[in-house]
Enzyme design. Structure first.
Site, PDB file in Angstrom:
ATOM      1  N   GLY A   1      24.405  37.559  45.454  1.00 58.58           N
ATOM      2  CA  GLY A   1      24.767  38.932  46.192  1.00 58.58           C
ATOM      3  C   GLY A   1      24.350  40.141  45.340  1.00 58.58           C
ATOM      4  O   GLY A   1      24.151  41.334  45.817  1.00 58.58           O
TER       5      GLY A   1
ATOM      6  N   LYS B   1      36.060  46.612  41.414  1.00 59.39           N
ATOM      7  CA  LYS B   1      37.283  46.441  42.256  1.00 59.39           C
ATOM      8  C   LYS B   1      38.529  46.133  41.426  1.00 59.39           C
ATOM      9  O   LYS B   1      39.225  45.320  41.092  1.00 59.39           O
ATOM     10  CB  LYS B   1      37.442  45.293  43.300  1.00 59.39           C
ATOM     11  CG  LYS B   1      38.035  45.799  44.610  1.00 59.39           C
ATOM     12  CD  LYS B   1      38.306  44.524  45.470  1.00 59.39           C
ATOM     13  CE  LYS B   1      37.071  44.051  46.047  1.00 59.39           C
ATOM     14  NZ  LYS B   1      37.420  42.584  47.129  1.00 59.39           N
TER      15      LYS B   1
ATOM     16  N   ASP C   1      28.238  39.314  50.966  1.00 60.56           N
ATOM     17  CA  ASP C   1      28.300  38.797  52.371  1.00 60.56           C
ATOM     18  C   ASP C   1      29.857  38.648  52.539  1.00 60.56           C
ATOM     19  O   ASP C   1      30.823  38.433  51.686  1.00 60.56           O
ATOM     20  CB  ASP C   1      27.829  37.415  52.241  1.00 60.56           C
ATOM     21  CG  ASP C   1      28.508  36.445  51.440  1.00 60.56           C
ATOM     22  OD1 ASP C   1      28.800  36.731  50.184  1.00 60.56           O
ATOM     23  OD2 ASP C   1      28.809  35.388  52.030  1.00 60.56           O
TER      24      ASP C   1
ATOM     25  N   THR D   1      34.596  35.355  37.445  1.00 60.93           N
ATOM     26  CA  THR D   1      33.330  35.195  37.261  1.00 60.93           C
ATOM     27  C   THR D   1      32.352  35.684  36.029  1.00 60.93           C
ATOM     28  O   THR D   1      31.827  34.942  35.218  1.00 60.93           O
ATOM     29  CB  THR D   1      32.576  35.444  38.785  1.00 60.93           C
ATOM     30  OG1 THR D   1      33.445  34.954  39.842  1.00 60.93           O
ATOM     31  CG2 THR D   1      30.998  35.005  38.625  1.00 60.93           C
TER      32      THR D   1
ATOM     33  N   ASP E   1      35.480  41.688  40.370  1.00 62.50           N
ATOM     34  CA  ASP E   1      36.918  41.727  41.149  1.00 62.50           C
ATOM     35  C   ASP E   1      37.947  41.144  40.464  1.00 62.50           C
ATOM     36  O   ASP E   1      38.364  42.025  39.487  1.00 62.50           O
ATOM     37  CB  ASP E   1      36.529  40.723  42.470  1.00 62.50           C
ATOM     38  CG  ASP E   1      37.771  40.670  43.269  1.00 62.50           C
ATOM     39  OD1 ASP E   1      38.847  41.540  43.263  1.00 62.50           O
ATOM     40  OD2 ASP E   1      37.886  39.719  44.439  1.00 62.50           O
TER      41      ASP E   1
ATOM     42  N   ARG F   1      24.956  40.473  54.552  1.00 61.60           N
ATOM     43  CA  ARG F   1      23.983  40.764  53.160  1.00 61.60           C
ATOM     44  C   ARG F   1      22.949  41.951  53.580  1.00 61.60           C
ATOM     45  O   ARG F   1      22.637  42.521  52.456  1.00 61.60           O
ATOM     46  CB  ARG F   1      23.316  39.696  52.608  1.00 61.60           C
ATOM     47  CG  ARG F   1      24.344  38.712  51.977  1.00 61.60           C
ATOM     48  CD  ARG F   1      23.645  37.668  51.302  1.00 61.60           C
ATOM     49  NE  ARG F   1      24.367  36.342  51.035  1.00 61.60           N
ATOM     50  CZ  ARG F   1      25.262  36.125  49.972  1.00 61.60           C
ATOM     51  NH1 ARG F   1      25.580  37.160  49.179  1.00 61.60           N
ATOM     52  NH2 ARG F   1      25.724  35.073  49.903  1.00 61.60           N
TER      53      ARG F   1
ATOM     54  N   GLY G   1      37.563  39.245  37.691  1.00 59.67           N
ATOM     55  CA  GLY G   1      36.763  39.365  36.610  1.00 59.67           C
ATOM     56  C   GLY G   1      36.641  37.842  36.000  1.00 59.67           C
ATOM     57  O   GLY G   1      35.768  37.677  34.907  1.00 59.67           O
TER      58      GLY G   1
HETATM   59  P1  IMP Z   1      35.544  37.687  40.714  1.00 65.35           P
HETATM   60  O1  IMP Z   1      36.736  37.638  41.410  1.00 65.35           O
HETATM   61  O2  IMP Z   1      35.374  38.961  39.537  1.00 65.35           O
HETATM   62  O3  IMP Z   1      35.275  36.577  39.780  1.00 65.35           O
HETATM   63  O4  IMP Z   1      34.304  37.873  41.579  1.00 65.35           O
HETATM   64  C1  IMP Z   1      34.175  36.595  42.123  1.00 65.35           C
HETATM   65  C2  IMP Z   1      33.058  36.748  43.384  1.00 65.35           C
HETATM   66  O5  IMP Z   1      33.544  37.063  44.460  1.00 65.35           O
HETATM   67  C3  IMP Z   1      32.077  37.935  43.246  1.00 65.35           C
HETATM   68  O6  IMP Z   1      30.910  37.786  42.618  1.00 65.35           O
HETATM   69  C4  IMP Z   1      31.671  38.071  44.655  1.00 65.35           C
HETATM   70  O7  IMP Z   1      30.569  36.981  44.947  1.00 65.35           O
HETATM   71  C5  IMP Z   1      32.892  37.455  45.327  1.00 65.35           C
HETATM   72  N1  IMP Z   1      33.595  38.689  45.793  1.00 65.35           N
HETATM   73  C6  IMP Z   1      34.583  39.528  45.268  1.00 65.35           C
HETATM   74  N2  IMP Z   1      35.050  40.473  46.149  1.00 65.35           N
HETATM   75  C7  IMP Z   1      34.114  40.541  46.929  1.00 65.35           C
HETATM   76  C8  IMP Z   1      34.104  41.452  48.344  1.00 65.35           C
HETATM   77  O8  IMP Z   1      34.972  42.318  48.499  1.00 65.35           O
HETATM   78  N3  IMP Z   1      33.195  41.268  48.970  1.00 65.35           N
HETATM   79  C9  IMP Z   1      32.223  40.414  48.792  1.00 65.35           C
HETATM   80  N4  IMP Z   1      32.202  39.259  47.947  1.00 65.35           N
HETATM   81  C10 IMP Z   1      33.398  39.608  47.023  1.00 65.35           C
HETATM   82 MG    MG Z   2      28.797  37.436  43.255  1.00 62.52          MG
END
Ligand code: IMP
Ligand code: MG
Length: 193
Positions: A41, A128, A156, A104, A100, A162, A102
């Protein structure tokens, strides 16, 4: 075909990436950081950010996959491709597309910390933050966005979009049936002008 609503135009992204580049350059003056781009991404963000940073730096890539449906994340992260660089005693700046929940970033952070970097920070294009489920430090943020599923500029939906030169939000009806409920109205933050 999904409907996509313009959230952040390319011109706004370009201007903000230049600002982030200036701020990072000033914070890392005299150092030689490694920018660690999280694939896939962040590839476009990295490409623009590296050209906006005027201190010498290296780049490397880390690829992770987040398990879950295409839009809802389970919290389980798998390392697909590791760094080619030893980051021990180095200043590391992780480059992400979005933080998002957090989960990851927490996984990546804990993993990289075991390798003994001098410093470890993150720059994320999008935050977010109303969806955050773990309290993890985020150092540089391009835009705080509402709780919408976004695509474009590297991000994506099922490997599509993308290449869009802007950030767009998928229409809620497009996400129905994909196991997601994105309730944000999108009116809280309007980046269009
Ligand atoms: P996390 O929830 O912070 O662990 O984010 C996980 C992964 O989800 C991110 O690195 C993105 O690849 C994907 N992601 C989260 N929100 C979005 C979005 O709104 N659009 C696309 N990918 C997202
Ligand atoms: Mg990502």
């Amino acid at each position: 075909m999904e409907r996509i609503e313009l959230l952040i135009p390319g011109s706004k992204i370009e201007a903000r990436v230049k600002e982030l580049g200036r701020e990072i350059s000033s914070d890392y003056r005299g150092l030689k950081p490694i920018l660690v781009s999280i694939l896939k991404g962040s590839f476009l963000f990295l490409a623009d950010l590296t050209r906006a940073i005027d201190v010498p730096h290296e780049i490397d890539f880390l690829s992770v996959s987040s398990y879950g449906s295409s839009t809802e994340f389970s919290g389980v992260v798998r390392l697909l491709k590791d760094l080619g660089t030893n980051i021990g005693d180095r200043d590391v700046l992780v480059v992400e597309d979005i933080v998002d929940t957090g989960l990851t970033w927490r996984y990546i952070r804990n993993n990289l910390l075991t390798r003994g970097p001098t410093s470890l920070r993150i720059v994320t294009l999008l935050d977010k933050r109303e969806r955050r489920v773990v309290d993890v430090p985020v150092d540089y943020v391009g835009f705080v966005i509402p709780d919408r599923f976004v695509v474009g500029y590297g991000l994506d939906y099922q490997e599509r979009y993308r290449n869009l030169p802007y950030i767009g939000a998928l229409d809620d009806s497009s996400l129905q049936g994909s196991g997601v409920s994105y309730q944000g109205s999108g009116k809280e933050n309007d980046f269009r002008n």
